[in-house]
Scaffold this active site. Structure first.
Site: not given
Length: 192
Positions: A80, A184, A186
């Protein structure tokens, strides 16, 4: 293999840490820019204002150390805002110089403030999708209001994934040893 997660005071540090840990690695959070080059791989997470982030990275001498790491050929993942800082210029909360590794600028998604928050489908280059074992069309979690605008002549070949949100947005850039994702990973469950 030592994986370092760069902690420059903002970002999604714990989510990234937990994600890498769940994959069987023991990442280390880097709080001192002089330690970056001690690692085999680094991850630069990102959440926040581009202008403030770049001010902090410059003040704490991260910019030069990240450039050295990139020039060493060791792998870097930018997530990001941690991806966007590799562009030439960023225009969030004022104009800032990025690292200049990606030939493009980070601009608002559109003139009126629009946020892309949630799951979006990313169309991934077939060879990259095969290499990482993922479908060519896969959903990932996004949270941003600025996006990369590439110089088509020099950077189009490095754009390995795009998503459509009011316009086509570069979502995966691969430039030598650098991989950047606008989404993202994660926060993207098993797809990430």
């Amino acid at each position: 293999m030592q994986i370092g997660i760069v902690d420059y005071g903002v970002g999604n540090i714990l989510s990234v840490y937990n994600c890498i840990y769940s994959l069987g690695h023991d990442p280390i959070i880097i709080k001192d820019s002089r330690k970056i080059n001690d690692f085999d791989r680094i991850i630069i997470p990102g959440v926040g204002s581009a202008y403030k982030t770049l001010e902090t990275l410059k003040k704490d001498q991260y910019i030069e150390e990240i450039k050295k790491f990139y020039n060493s050929g060791k792998p870097i993942l930018g997530i990001c805002l941690g991806f966007q800082i590799f562009a030439k210029k960023l225009y969030e909360d004022g104009a800032s110089d990025g690292l200049g590794i990606i030939n493009g600028n980070v601009m608002p998604i559109q003139i009126s403030q629009v946020f892309n928050i949630g799951w979006c489908e990313v169309t991934i280059d077939k060879s990259l999708a095969i290499k990482i074992g993922i479908n060519e069309k896969t959903d990932f979690y996004f949270c941003h209001s600025f996006s990369l605008e590439l110089d088509i002549k020099t950077e189009q070949k490095n754009c390995q994934g795009t998503t459509y949100f009011t316009k086509s947005i570069p979502s995966i850039i691969v430039n030598k040893n650098f991989i950047g994702t606008q989404f993202h990973p994660e926060k993207s469950q098993s797809n990430g």
